[in-house]
Write a protein that holds these residues in place. Structure first.
Motif, PDB file in Angstrom:
ATOM      1  N   ARG A   1      50.496  35.805  35.346  1.00 41.95           N
ATOM      2  CA  ARG A   1      49.381  35.811  34.406  1.00 41.95           C
ATOM      3  C   ARG A   1      48.086  35.932  35.202  1.00 41.95           C
ATOM      4  O   ARG A   1      47.886  35.216  36.178  1.00 41.95           O
ATOM      5  N   GLU A   2      47.214  36.824  34.783  1.00 42.36           N
ATOM      6  CA  GLU A   2      45.926  36.974  35.461  1.00 42.36           C
ATOM      7  C   GLU A   2      44.982  35.875  34.976  1.00 42.36           C
ATOM      8  O   GLU A   2      44.734  35.745  33.787  1.00 42.36           O
ATOM      9  N   TYR A   3      44.493  35.075  35.916  1.00 36.89           N
ATOM     10  CA  TYR A   3      43.578  33.992  35.585  1.00 36.89           C
ATOM     11  C   TYR A   3      42.135  34.343  35.868  1.00 36.89           C
ATOM     12  O   TYR A   3      41.228  33.781  35.273  1.00 36.89           O
ATOM     13  N   TRP A   4      41.918  35.232  36.820  1.00 30.41           N
ATOM     14  CA  TRP A   4      40.544  35.555  37.182  1.00 30.41           C
ATOM     15  C   TRP A   4      40.508  36.951  37.779  1.00 30.41           C
ATOM     16  O   TRP A   4      41.445  37.389  38.427  1.00 30.41           O
ATOM     17  N   ARG A   5      39.385  37.627  37.565  1.00 30.12           N
ATOM     18  CA  ARG A   5      39.158  38.972  38.099  1.00 30.12           C
ATOM     19  C   ARG A   5      37.691  39.077  38.479  1.00 30.12           C
ATOM     20  O   ARG A   5      36.820  38.713  37.690  1.00 30.12           O
TER      21      ARG A   5
ATOM     22  N   LEU B   1      33.348  30.144  34.790  1.00 33.10           N
ATOM     23  CA  LEU B   1      32.442  29.442  35.696  1.00 33.10           C
ATOM     24  C   LEU B   1      32.456  30.007  37.119  1.00 33.10           C
ATOM     25  O   LEU B   1      31.536  29.768  37.889  1.00 33.10           O
ATOM     26  N   TRP B   2      33.498  30.746  37.476  1.00 31.61           N
ATOM     27  CA  TRP B   2      33.601  31.316  38.822  1.00 31.61           C
ATOM     28  C   TRP B   2      32.805  32.611  38.900  1.00 31.61           C
ATOM     29  O   TRP B   2      32.863  33.449  38.010  1.00 31.61           O
ATOM     30  N   LYS B   3      32.096  32.790  40.011  1.00 31.62           N
ATOM     31  CA  LYS B   3      31.372  34.038  40.255  1.00 31.62           C
ATOM     32  C   LYS B   3      32.085  34.896  41.292  1.00 31.62           C
ATOM     33  O   LYS B   3      32.210  36.101  41.133  1.00 31.62           O
ATOM     34  N   GLU B   4      32.517  34.269  42.396  1.00 31.39           N
ATOM     35  CA  GLU B   4      33.219  34.970  43.475  1.00 31.39           C
ATOM     36  C   GLU B   4      34.309  34.051  44.016  1.00 31.39           C
ATOM     37  O   GLU B   4      34.181  32.837  43.953  1.00 31.39           O
TER      38      GLU B   4
ATOM     39  N   GLN C   1      41.118  26.024  35.456  1.00 31.82           N
ATOM     40  CA  GLN C   1      40.507  26.080  34.129  1.00 31.82           C
ATOM     41  C   GLN C   1      39.066  26.597  34.212  1.00 31.82           C
ATOM     42  O   GLN C   1      38.593  27.293  33.320  1.00 31.82           O
ATOM     43  N   ASP C   2      38.356  26.277  35.301  1.00 35.01           N
ATOM     44  CA  ASP C   2      36.979  26.763  35.474  1.00 35.01           C
ATOM     45  C   ASP C   2      36.935  28.287  35.497  1.00 35.01           C
ATOM     46  O   ASP C   2      35.973  28.893  35.035  1.00 35.01           O
ATOM     47  N   ALA C   3      37.980  28.923  36.032  1.00 33.15           N
ATOM     48  CA  ALA C   3      38.041  30.390  36.057  1.00 33.15           C
ATOM     49  C   ALA C   3      38.151  30.942  34.647  1.00 33.15           C
ATOM     50  O   ALA C   3      37.450  31.883  34.284  1.00 33.15           O
ATOM     51  N   THR C   4      39.025  30.350  33.854  1.00 31.45           N
ATOM     52  CA  THR C   4      39.221  30.849  32.489  1.00 31.45           C
ATOM     53  C   THR C   4      38.009  30.575  31.605  1.00 31.45           C
ATOM     54  O   THR C   4      37.817  31.256  30.609  1.00 31.45           O
TER      55      THR C   4
ATOM     56  N   GLU D   1      44.834  22.447  40.065  1.00 29.16           N
ATOM     57  CA  GLU D   1      43.829  22.472  41.119  1.00 29.16           C
ATOM     58  C   GLU D   1      44.298  23.467  42.171  1.00 29.16           C
ATOM     59  O   GLU D   1      45.450  23.437  42.593  1.00 29.16           O
ATOM     60  N   VAL D   2      43.404  24.370  42.587  1.00 29.29           N
ATOM     61  CA  VAL D   2      43.731  25.334  43.635  1.00 29.29           C
ATOM     62  C   VAL D   2      43.453  24.679  44.978  1.00 29.29           C
ATOM     63  O   VAL D   2      42.368  24.149  45.206  1.00 29.29           O
TER      64      VAL D   2
END
Length: 159
Positions: free
Chosen positions: A125-129, A91-94, A85-88, A32-33
């Motif tokens: 490790r890159e999780y989101w971009r 599910l994330w937009k911004e 996990q939602d990022a991978t 959890e972030v």
């Protein structure tokens, strides 16, 4: 004392990184972030929801302003935790951080430090971009939600 360790550039804050995010294990086995060392962390999900950690974080003033302006920017505040996990799963937009000194600052990438023993080399490790901020896709005509929120905060402040 725990935060001090995370400010060490050799381990958690390599060149080009402007903020360190704190995470904690969650019941589902993921992470959890929570927040940054000096900021609050937000995610805009593709479904139009806005999340920021509610428990275990400092409730900053700019965080309060963002939550207050969310509805005016067609965002629904969702009080569920922000799961990495939602990022991978796409599910994330911004993503963005807030603080008194930066107001709203969009995030282009999220890297997570690999805690496995790597000797002297830090592995991330890159999780989101963000595809727009990293020029993977062309920006749409619509302003990103972080920009709409910033504009709304400034408008309410008389700017």
């Amino acid at each position: 004392r725990l935060r001090k360790k995370m400010e060490n550039p050799e381990t958690y804050k390599p060149a080009g990184v402007s903020e360190v995010l704190m995470v904690r294990p969650c019941d589902s086995g993921g992470l959890e972030v929570l927040e940054g060392l000096s900021s609050n962390f937000f995610v805009v999900y593709h479904d139009g929801s806005l999340r920021t950690a509610c428990d275990g974080v400092l409730h900053g003033y700019v965080r309060h302003l963002v939550l207050e302006c969310a509805e005016a920017c067609d965002l629904v505040v969702d009080e569920r935790p922000i799961l990495l996990q939602d990022a991978t799963e796409g599910l994330w937009k911004e993503t963005f951080i807030t603080s008194s000194s930066r107001l709203i600052f969009p995030i282009s990438k999220i890297l997570i430090h690999d805690d496995a023993d790597q000797g002297d080399s830090a592995i991330f490790r890159e999780y989101w971009r963000d595809p727009v901020l990293t020029s993977v896709v062309e920006a749409s005509a619509d302003k990103p939600k972080w920009q709409q929120l910033l504009d709304e905060i400034l408008r309410r402040g008389g700017y």
